[in-house]
Design a protein around this motif. Structure first.
Motif, short mmCIF file in Angstrom:
data_model
loop_
_atom_site.label_atom_id
_atom_site.label_comp_id
_atom_site.label_asym_id
_atom_site.label_seq_id
_atom_site.Cartn_x
_atom_site.Cartn_y
_atom_site.Cartn_z
N GLY A 1 3.03 15.22 -7.67
CA GLY A 1 4.06 16.24 -7.67
C GLY A 1 4.60 16.51 -9.06
O GLY A 1 4.83 17.66 -9.44
N TRP A 2 4.79 15.45 -9.83
CA TRP A 2 5.31 15.59 -11.19
C TRP A 2 4.34 16.34 -12.09
O TRP A 2 4.74 17.22 -12.85
CB TRP A 2 5.59 14.21 -11.77
N ARG A 3 3.04 16.03 -11.96
CA ARG A 3 2.05 16.72 -12.79
C ARG A 3 1.91 18.19 -12.38
O ARG A 3 1.80 19.06 -13.24
CB ARG A 3 0.69 16.02 -12.68
N LEU A 4 1.92 18.46 -11.09
CA LEU A 4 1.78 19.84 -10.64
C LEU A 4 3.01 20.67 -11.01
O LEU A 4 2.93 21.89 -11.12
CB LEU A 4 1.55 19.89 -9.13
N PHE B 1 0.84 -1.20 0.00
CA PHE B 1 0.00 0.00 0.00
C PHE B 1 0.87 1.25 0.00
O PHE B 1 0.57 2.24 -0.68
CB PHE B 1 -0.91 0.00 1.22
N ALA B 2 1.97 1.22 0.77
CA ALA B 2 2.88 2.35 0.83
C ALA B 2 3.54 2.59 -0.53
O ALA B 2 3.71 3.74 -0.95
CB ALA B 2 3.94 2.12 1.91
N LEU B 3 3.91 1.52 -1.20
CA LEU B 3 4.53 1.65 -2.52
C LEU B 3 3.55 2.28 -3.51
O LEU B 3 3.93 3.19 -4.28
CB LEU B 3 4.97 0.28 -3.04
N LEU B 4 2.30 1.84 -3.48
CA LEU B 4 1.27 2.43 -4.34
C LEU B 4 1.06 3.90 -4.01
O LEU B 4 1.00 4.76 -4.90
CB LEU B 4 -0.04 1.65 -4.20
N SER B 5 0.95 4.19 -2.73
CA SER B 5 0.71 5.56 -2.29
C SER B 5 1.87 6.47 -2.69
O SER B 5 1.66 7.57 -3.20
CB SER B 5 0.52 5.61 -0.78
N ALA B 6 3.11 6.01 -2.47
CA ALA B 6 4.28 6.81 -2.81
C ALA B 6 4.31 7.10 -4.31
O ALA B 6 4.67 8.21 -4.72
CB ALA B 6 5.55 6.08 -2.37
N SER B 7 3.93 6.12 -5.12
CA SER B 7 3.91 6.32 -6.57
C SER B 7 2.90 7.39 -6.95
O SER B 7 3.18 8.25 -7.80
CB SER B 7 3.57 5.00 -7.27
N LEU C 1 7.19 24.93 -3.23
CA LEU C 1 7.15 24.31 -1.90
C LEU C 1 5.97 23.34 -1.79
O LEU C 1 6.06 22.35 -1.05
CB LEU C 1 7.07 25.39 -0.82
N LEU C 2 4.90 23.60 -2.52
CA LEU C 2 3.81 22.62 -2.56
C LEU C 2 4.30 21.34 -3.24
O LEU C 2 3.98 20.23 -2.80
CB LEU C 2 2.61 23.18 -3.32
N ILE C 3 5.09 21.49 -4.28
CA ILE C 3 5.65 20.32 -4.97
C ILE C 3 6.62 19.57 -4.05
O ILE C 3 6.67 18.34 -4.05
CB ILE C 3 6.35 20.77 -6.27
N VAL C 4 7.38 20.32 -3.24
CA VAL C 4 8.26 19.70 -2.24
C VAL C 4 7.45 18.83 -1.30
O VAL C 4 7.88 17.73 -0.91
CB VAL C 4 9.04 20.78 -1.45
N TRP C 5 6.27 19.32 -0.93
CA TRP C 5 5.37 18.53 -0.07
C TRP C 5 5.05 17.18 -0.70
O TRP C 5 5.17 16.13 -0.05
CB TRP C 5 4.10 19.31 0.22
N TRP C 6 4.67 17.18 -1.96
CA TRP C 6 4.28 15.93 -2.61
C TRP C 6 5.46 14.96 -2.76
O TRP C 6 5.34 13.76 -2.49
CB TRP C 6 3.65 16.21 -3.98
N TYR C 7 6.60 15.49 -3.17
CA TYR C 7 7.77 14.62 -3.30
C TYR C 7 8.26 14.14 -1.94
O TYR C 7 8.68 12.99 -1.78
CB TYR C 7 8.89 15.36 -4.04
N GLY C 8 8.22 15.03 -0.95
CA GLY C 8 8.61 14.63 0.40
C GLY C 8 7.68 13.57 0.95
O GLY C 8 8.12 12.60 1.59
#
Length: 257
Positions: free
Chosen positions: A25-28, A13-19, A44-51
Motif C-alpha cells: 500500500g505504501w509503495r502504490l 505469519f499474520a505479522l509478516l503478511s500484514a507488514s 480506494l485500492l490503497i485503502v484495500w491494502w491498508y485495510g
C-alpha cells in the motif's frame, strides 16, 4: 504440532503478511494519477491494502492471545466486529477499483458504498443475533462460538462478499483482450489472476475438505503473500522485465507526467 505452537506460527505469519500488505500500500501510494476519478479509484485500492494489513494484524494478535490463554470474550467480540467493518471497507475499495478499471467511469462509487454499508450492517446483525458465547481455540486460529450459530442468510452474505471479488477479477481480465499497450496487458494479467486465485483458494480449500490440513494452512498463507507480491510486481516490475517486454513501472510513469 501442539495447538499453541500452530497458533503462534499463525500469529507470526499474520505479522509478516500484514507488514507486506502495508508495504505494498505504501509503495502504490507513490503513484501520480492525472484524473480525479482515477485518483479516487487508486486511493480506494490503497485503502484495500491498508485495510488488509489491519485485519490481518488484528487476526494475528487474536491468534497470539489464544496461544497465551487470553480468551476474554468481550475483547474477541470487539475485535471481530472491527475486523468485519475494516474488511467491508477494504473489499469495497478493491471491488470499486476493479469495476472502475472495467467500466472506465465512477458512477458505481455511491451504489457500491451503499451496498457494502448494507452488507456490514447485515453481517453485524446476524452475528449479534447469534449471541456470542465463547472463544474457541482451533489449530490455526481462534473463532467465536455462538449460542445460535449464524446460518442461512449470513453464510450467503459472507460467500457473496468474497465471491464478488472473483467476479470483479474475471471482469477485469477481459479488458486484457481489448488493450494493446504492453504495460497495460502485463498489469491486467498479473493483477486480475492474482486476485482470482487469492479469493478462489478458500473456496477450493473448503470444497476439498482441506481447511484442517496443516499443509493447506501453510499453502493458503503462501498464496496470499504470493498474490500481494505479484500485484506489487505488476506495478513495479524488475529491470529485466522492463527491458525484455518494454514494461513501465510506476516510477517511470511518474517521470513522464
Amino acid at each position: 504440532m501442539t495447538i499453541q505452537s500452530t497458533l503462534i506460527t499463525s500469529a507470526l505469519f499474520a505479522l509478516l503478511s500484514a507488514s507486506i500488505y502495508a508495504y505494498v500500500g505504501w509503495r502504490l501510494n507513490k503513484r501520480i494519477v492525472s484524473s480525479s476519478e482515477g485518483q479516487i479509484a487508486w486511493n480506494l485500492l490503497i485503502v484495500w491494502w491498508y485495510g488488509l494489513a489491519v485485519t490481518t494484524l488484528i487476526g494475528g494478535l487474536l491468534h497470539l492471545f489464544g496461544a497465551l490463554g487470553l480468551t476474554n470474550l468481550p475483547l474477541f467480540v470487539t475485535a471481530t466486529y472491527i475486523n468485519i467493518q475494516v474488511s467491508c471497507l477494504a473489499l469495497f475499495g478493491l471491488f470499486y477499483y476493479l469495476v472502475f478499471l472495467f467500466t472506465g467511469n465512477s458512477r458505481w462509487l455511491t451504489p457500491l458504498a451503499v451496498l457494502y454499508t448494507i452488507y456490514y450492517i447485515l453481517l453485524i446483525y446476524y452475528l449479534i443475533s447469534g449471541n456470542p458465547a465463547n472463544v474457541a481455540l482451533e489449530p490455526w486460529g481462534t473463532t467465536l462460538t455462538y449460542r445460535t450459530p449464524p446460518t442461512g442468510p449470513f453464510l450467503v452474505l459472507a460467500v457473496l462478499l468474497f465471491a464478488s471479488q472473483i467476479i470483479g477479477g474475471l471482469a477485469y481480465f477481459t479488458v486484457y483482450f481489448r488493450v494493446t499497450d504492453a504495460t497495460q496487458k502485463y498489469r491486467i494479467l498479473l493483477v486480475s489472476w492474482s486476485i482470482i486465485i487469492w479469493f478462489l483458494s478458500p473456496f477450493v480449500g473448503v470444497a476439498a475438505g482441506l481447511e484442517r490440513e496443516d499443509w493447506w494452512q501453510f499453502a493458503s498463507r503462501i498464496i496470499g503473500l504470493a498474490a500481494a507480491l505479484t500485484i506489487l510486481t505488476a506495478y513495479m516490475p524488475t529491470r529485466w522485465v522492463k527491458q525484455r517486454f518494454g514494461i513501465l513501472s510506476l516510477a517511470d510513469e511518474n517521470l513522464e507526467k
